[in-house]
Design a protein around this motif. Structure first.
Motif, mmCIF file in Angstrom:
data_model
loop_
_atom_site.group_PDB
_atom_site.id
_atom_site.type_symbol
_atom_site.label_atom_id
_atom_site.label_comp_id
_atom_site.label_asym_id
_atom_site.label_seq_id
_atom_site.Cartn_x
_atom_site.Cartn_y
_atom_site.Cartn_z
ATOM 1 N N LEU B 58 76.300 25.500 -5.760
ATOM 2 C CA LEU B 58 75.495 24.753 -6.790
ATOM 3 C C LEU B 58 74.380 25.742 -7.149
ATOM 4 O O LEU B 58 74.560 25.993 -8.632
ATOM 5 C CB LEU B 58 75.873 23.281 -6.536
ATOM 6 C CG LEU B 58 74.619 22.646 -7.739
ATOM 7 C CD1 LEU B 58 76.186 22.336 -8.597
ATOM 8 C CD2 LEU B 58 74.750 21.103 -7.125
ATOM 9 N N VAL B 61 74.907 30.227 -7.127
ATOM 10 C CA VAL B 61 75.194 30.803 -8.143
ATOM 11 C C VAL B 61 75.693 30.384 -10.418
ATOM 12 O O VAL B 61 75.213 30.655 -10.904
ATOM 13 C CB VAL B 61 77.086 30.792 -7.613
ATOM 14 C CG1 VAL B 61 77.668 31.744 -8.637
ATOM 15 C CG2 VAL B 61 77.125 31.699 -6.935
ATOM 16 N N GLY B 62 75.185 28.786 -9.465
ATOM 17 C CA GLY B 62 75.126 27.532 -11.100
ATOM 18 C C GLY B 62 73.878 27.820 -11.000
ATOM 19 O O GLY B 62 73.981 28.116 -12.854
ATOM 20 N N VAL B 66 73.154 32.462 -13.390
ATOM 21 C CA VAL B 66 73.222 32.096 -15.130
ATOM 22 C C VAL B 66 71.831 32.276 -15.181
ATOM 23 O O VAL B 66 72.073 32.694 -16.527
ATOM 24 C CB VAL B 66 73.340 31.139 -14.932
ATOM 25 C CG1 VAL B 66 73.412 30.507 -15.942
ATOM 26 C CG2 VAL B 66 75.950 30.334 -14.351
#
Lengths: 370, 168
Positions: B58, B61-62, B66
């Motif tokens: 979370l 990566v998220g 991003v």
């Protein structure tokens, strides 16, 4: 005091596909492998069928909202239209722009579908049908949806096209922003049910669904979730990322054939995933509708199998989303950001705080009367 | 079974980490980094810390990747490929990397790992993590938790101050 589920009655025996595979493995490993393969094939079939059905439904719903008939030619009332369209997309030439970063261009749609596929793992279709019932189910879905954002960003960037880049930037900014509000509203339900495991969240709604069982805060959280999740999957009125009149088609302008189909597939799967999240968290998932002590009514409702309840609730959610599409005009970029950061987020924080107080004081409706 | 899986994942991880620093395309480097971060989440799963794995995906990566990709997209695309490094840069880089490698290798070889200990980490539930975070007792983490949140708040305010337009 911390135990928010004093009267949880486990009347449903929950078993997931992964659990079943591991129990069969002890008896006969070959059977377990066959079982797992069958499950994988079923998921892939489910994926493509859901997307095709949703595309057909969207076209029909849209048509009837505009007093048209929609697809009518292929099959009875155009029911085979989606299959024909899929075949066409599969047979089309797959074009990669000359100046594009080829590997990335090919990888981006796969990443989008992968994110949707991973999220499907945790969705509880019925007490007997979920691929895996993880302890961190809710967190898992929020986490893997981040991969989808990356897919969109990469797709837009690697196309080497200004419209694609702008569309991807808009999509990225929008998804990151609205993820906050969506998570805050999900947390309200996690707090009330005291678990992130989907089966436990559903079972905690035995006495009533969280949308009305949690006084007022449940309804507020539901509304925030509805808005934020619509924005997260880039649907109208939040479809700035692919606003046709400004950006041609946004991040997937340069995609064709199979890879365009992948983006399309991911988009409709995300609609399904978001709807099933909403149905599971706020509307009781596969739990039948029960009203207080109306025994006869409750027994009639119990006759409907839980899988069908889930399907009905998800369909309702999806229809609502399609209804939105033909009701609200598209927002401007600044309105979009203002809505999230100045309206939804403060409401979400206050709502979460109130929910925490209510959970601690054990004040919610129907606290286990039977 | 778990051991084989670990070696496969560890090998992939090392490969991904090398690819991250060796590619000349910044965006590809970000994607390799994403792979490495996902693989570290898989190690947490192997150790039975599901929650930590979820948070890893979370946040890193998220969130982080991003953000990285976003920042790269905001820059001009012809600046994105790294220049060929000059010889002095190569030498300085090699010395730095080698000394860091030897220090960490030496430290790892000195550290006594409890090899036979069976981990009891399976299914650390979220409730106990939450309570430990807000516990004021001797085993609680409320002080570090608050300090970290203060730090994050300061960073947030600093970011806003930098990004804000000067009042005319």
């Amino acid at each position: 005091m911390f135990n928010s589920l004093p009267n949880l009655q486990v009347s449903w025996e929950v078993i997931s596909v992964s659990q079943r595979v591991s129990t069969t493995y002890g008896e006969s490993p070959i059977l377990a492998v066959v079982y797992a393969l069958a499950a994988i094939v079923a998921i892939i079939l489910f994926m493509s069928l859901t997307a095709m059905t949703l595309v057909y439904t969207e076209r029909k719903v849209a048509a009837h909202f505009q007093c048209r008939l929609g697809p009518m030619r292929v099959g009875w009332h155009g029911i085979l239209q989606s299959i024909a369209d899929t075949l066409k997309l599969l047979l089309k030439e797959d074009i990669v722009p000359d100046q594009a970063d080829k590997a990335m261009h090919l990888f981006a749609p796969v990443l989008c579908v992968l994110a949707a596929l991973l999220a499907l793992i945790a969705i509880p279709f019925s007490p007997y049908l979920a691929v895996s019932d993880m302890n961190i189910g809710v967190l898992f879905i929020s986490a893997v949806s981040g991969l989808g954002v990356l897919g969109i960003l990469l797709g837009g960037w690697s196309s080497n096209n200004k419209w694609s880049l702008l569309g991807a930037m808009r999509a990225g900014a929008q998804i990151i922003s609205y993820e906050l509000s969506a998570t805050l509203s999900i947390l309200v339900v996690v707090m009330f049910s005291g678990s992130m495991k989907f089966s436990e969240i559903v079972q905690s709604q035995d006495q009533g669904w969280w949308i009305w069982r949690a006084p007022v805060v449940g309804l507020v959280a539901f509304l925030i979730f509805l808005v934020a999740s619509t924005a997260e999957i880039n649907r109208t009125p939040f479809d700035l990322a692919e606003g046709e009149s400004e950006l041609t088609a946004g991040f997937h302008t340069e995609y064709s054939g199979m890879r365009f189909a992948f983006f399309f597939l991911a988009e409709y799967l995300n609609l399904f995933i978001v709807s099933s999240m909403g149905a599971t968290l706020f509307l009781g998932g596969w739990m039948p509708l029960h009203i207080g002590n109306l025994t006869f009514f409750n027994q009639v409702m119990d006759l409907i199998p839980p899988g069908l309840w889930f399907a009905l609730k998800v369909s309702g959610f999806i229809f609502l989303s399609m209804w939105f599409r033909w009701t609200f005009p598209r927002l401007r970029v600044d309105q979009l950001m203002k809505l999230e950061w100045k309206v939804l987020l403060p409401i979400g924080f206050i709502n979460l705080l109130l929910a925490a107080i209510l959970t601690l004081s054990g004040f919610y409706f129907f606290p286990g009367n039977s | 079974m778990n051991e084989t899986l670990f070696y496969v994942l560890a090998g992939l991880s090392v490969f991904g980490a090398l690819a991250t620093v060796m590619t000349v395309h910044i965006l590809r480097s970000a994607i390799y980094l994403m792979g490495v971060l996902c693989l570290s989440a898989s190690f947490y799963v192997l150790l039975g810390a599901e929650f930590l794995a979820g948070i890893q995906i979370l946040v890193y990566v998220g969130g982080i990747v991003v953000l990285l990709v976003f920042a790269v997209m905001l820059t001009r695309s012809d600046d994105l490929d790294e220049d060929r490094p000059t010889w002095p840069r190569k030498i300085v880089g090699a010395v730095g990397a080698l000394s860091f490698f030897s220090v960490s290798a030496w430290l790892l070889s000195q550290s006594p790992f409890a090899e036979e200990k069976v981990l009891e980490t399976s299914n650390v539930d979220i409730k106990s993590i939450g309570r430990a975070l807000l516990d004021t007792g001797s085993n609680g983490y409320v002080l570090p938790f608050e300090v970290v949140s203060l730090l994050l708040l300061a960073v947030l305010i600093a970011g806003i101050v930098i990004a804000r337009k000067e009042p005319q």
